[in-house]
Design an enzyme around this catalytic site. Structure first.
Site, PDB file in Angstrom:
ATOM      1  N   TYR A 199       0.831  -1.201   0.000  1.00  8.82           N
ATOM      2  CA  TYR A 199       0.000   0.000   0.000  1.00  8.82           C
ATOM      3  C   TYR A 199       0.865   1.251   0.000  1.00  8.82           C
ATOM      4  O   TYR A 199       2.056   1.224   0.330  1.00  8.82           O
ATOM      5  CB  TYR A 199      -0.954   0.008   1.200  1.00  8.82           C
ATOM      6  CG  TYR A 199      -0.297   0.248   2.539  1.00  8.82           C
ATOM      7  CD1 TYR A 199      -0.140   1.540   3.042  1.00  8.82           C
ATOM      8  CD2 TYR A 199       0.154  -0.814   3.322  1.00  8.82           C
ATOM      9  CE1 TYR A 199       0.452   1.759   4.275  1.00  8.82           C
ATOM     10  CE2 TYR A 199       0.745  -0.605   4.553  1.00  8.82           C
ATOM     11  CZ  TYR A 199       0.890   0.689   5.035  1.00  8.82           C
ATOM     12  OH  TYR A 199       1.484   0.907   6.256  1.00  8.82           O
ATOM     13  N   CYS A 200       0.232   2.365  -0.388  1.00 12.81           N
ATOM     14  CA  CYS A 200       0.879   3.676  -0.359  1.00 12.81           C
ATOM     15  C   CYS A 200      -0.220   4.723  -0.184  1.00 12.81           C
ATOM     16  O   CYS A 200      -1.343   4.386   0.182  1.00 12.81           O
ATOM     17  CB  CYS A 200       1.701   3.920  -1.626  1.00 12.81           C
ATOM     18  SG  CYS A 200       0.734   3.865  -3.156  1.00 12.81           S
ATOM     19  N   THR A 201       0.081   5.976  -0.443  1.00 13.83           N
ATOM     20  CA  THR A 201      -0.880   7.046  -0.183  1.00 13.83           C
ATOM     21  C   THR A 201      -2.118   6.946  -1.064  1.00 13.83           C
ATOM     22  O   THR A 201      -3.248   6.930  -0.574  1.00 13.83           O
ATOM     23  CB  THR A 201      -0.215   8.416  -0.385  1.00 13.83           C
ATOM     24  OG1 THR A 201       0.956   8.499   0.417  1.00 13.83           O
ATOM     25  CG2 THR A 201      -1.165   9.547  -0.016  1.00 13.83           C
TER      26      THR A 201
END
Length: 350
Positions: A199-201
């Protein structure tokens, strides 16, 4: 011939934005697709965005588009329609709406052509960026968090992870995305039989990272659809527990969105619980660091006594001291001290 870049000073533009009475909506989106002529596409899109008073940061490359922008609320639907009809590949592209938004995230439109929309450092001609992992929606994310066979991987930089992350997520300790990719492969070899959740922003980094992991032999790879922003929004809408702890760092003037009430970071000066990033007020420093209100008052918004003393000097003396000094801003890393960066607010493409 239309003007295809800004000609007004930053100070004037910021003052103009702050004086606006109409609220703005902060939006981010990305799309990996082939752009034959990035410069031509950039120029055409610039005219569309400026006509709608869009501010923000947009990168285009042969591999696609990456944008963080703010749009006047009355023009959001028009913006959506014009974006969706601009290119067939952009029809229906997901728009991530900010979770916390004062409408003051940007005050100028900067649109640039780059080699990549995310600097990944990948030069392997056999790499297929379209061979990505499977998407996870909010309910699936929560189920995976309870699955002992799943490992969550945070594909953001250290200063992002420091203020907020998913429960028990692994940090890939690095200062840029390009450094993280090979480290992720190395660190996860021992978990090769596990379910890898990245995951990331907003989704752009973890989507490419999922393809890189599959390229390196990992078969069970997922990534969170729309990243932290979309997860938190959908979880709240659906009445699901929000399992992200702390604050989501964002790459604009807000520097963060509150996701949960927990404060998991600490002031870099006194160690008090705090998760508010700021830049050192000394123009010769601009260190990005975490500072509590008490230390902000004590050090006049500076990162150290030295910077505080320098800030108190006459402006001419400050300029003299800055002359010849390395022209770059810095990010505080708890393990490595000060690090060079290109922007006061770090570049989301790095």
């Amino acid at each position: 011939m239309p003007v295809l870049h800004n000609r007004i000073s930053n100070d004037e533009l910021k003052a103009k934005m702050l004086a606006e009475s109409e609220p703005r909506t902060t939006i981010s989106f990305y799309k990996y697709f082939t752009i034959a002529s990035p410069q031509q596409t950039r120029d055409a899109l610039y005219q569309v965005f400026t006509a709608l008073d869009v501010f923000g940061r947009v990168y285009l490359a042969h591999e696609g588009i990456n944008a963080q922008i703010s749009v006047p609320q009355s023009k959001v639907e028009t913006f959506r329609q014009q974006l969706y009809t601009f290119d067939p590949a952009l029809d229906g592209v997901r728009l991530n709406i900010a979770l916390e938004d004062d409408g003051k995230s940007f005050w100028v439109l900067r649109m640039k052509v780059r080699d990549r929309i995310v600097a990944d450092g990948i030069d392997d001609p056999t790499f297929d960026a379209s061979n990505v992992g499977d998407y996870l929606k909010a309910a699936d994310v929560n189920a995976m968090l309870d699955d002992p066979d799943a490992v969550f991987i945070d594909m953001r930089n250290h200063y992002e992870y420091e203020v907020g992350h998913f429960e028990n997520a692994l940090e890939i300790p690095a200062d840029t995305f390009r450094e993280q990719l090979p480290k992720a492969v190395e660190m996860l070899r021992e978990h090769a039989d596990k379910k890898i959740v990245m995951y990331c922003t907003g989704g752009i980094r973890c989507e490419k990272a999922s393809a890189w992991m599959k390229h390196n032999g990992f078969n069970k790879v997922w990534h969170i659809e729309g990243g932290i922003i979309e997860y938190a929004r959908r979880a709240r809408e659906q009445g699901l527990p929000v399992r992200f702890i702390g604050k989501n760092f964002v790459f604009d003037e807000r520097m963060g969105e509150r996701i949960s009430d927990e404060v998991i970071a600490h002031c870099h000066q006194c160690g008090a619980p705090c998760d508010s990033h700021t830049n050192c007020k000394n123009d010769g420093c601009h260190l990005l660091f975490i500072q509590c209100p008490q230390c902000a008052s004590k050090f006049n918004g500076c990162c150290s006594e030295q910077c505080c003393e320098e800030l108190a000097l006459p402006e001419e003396e400050q300029r003299r001291r800055r002359a010849g000094r390395e022209n770059g801003n810095k990010i505080f890393n708890k393990s490595r001290g000060r690090l060079n960066s290109k922007l006061s607010i770090p570049d989301p493409a790095e």
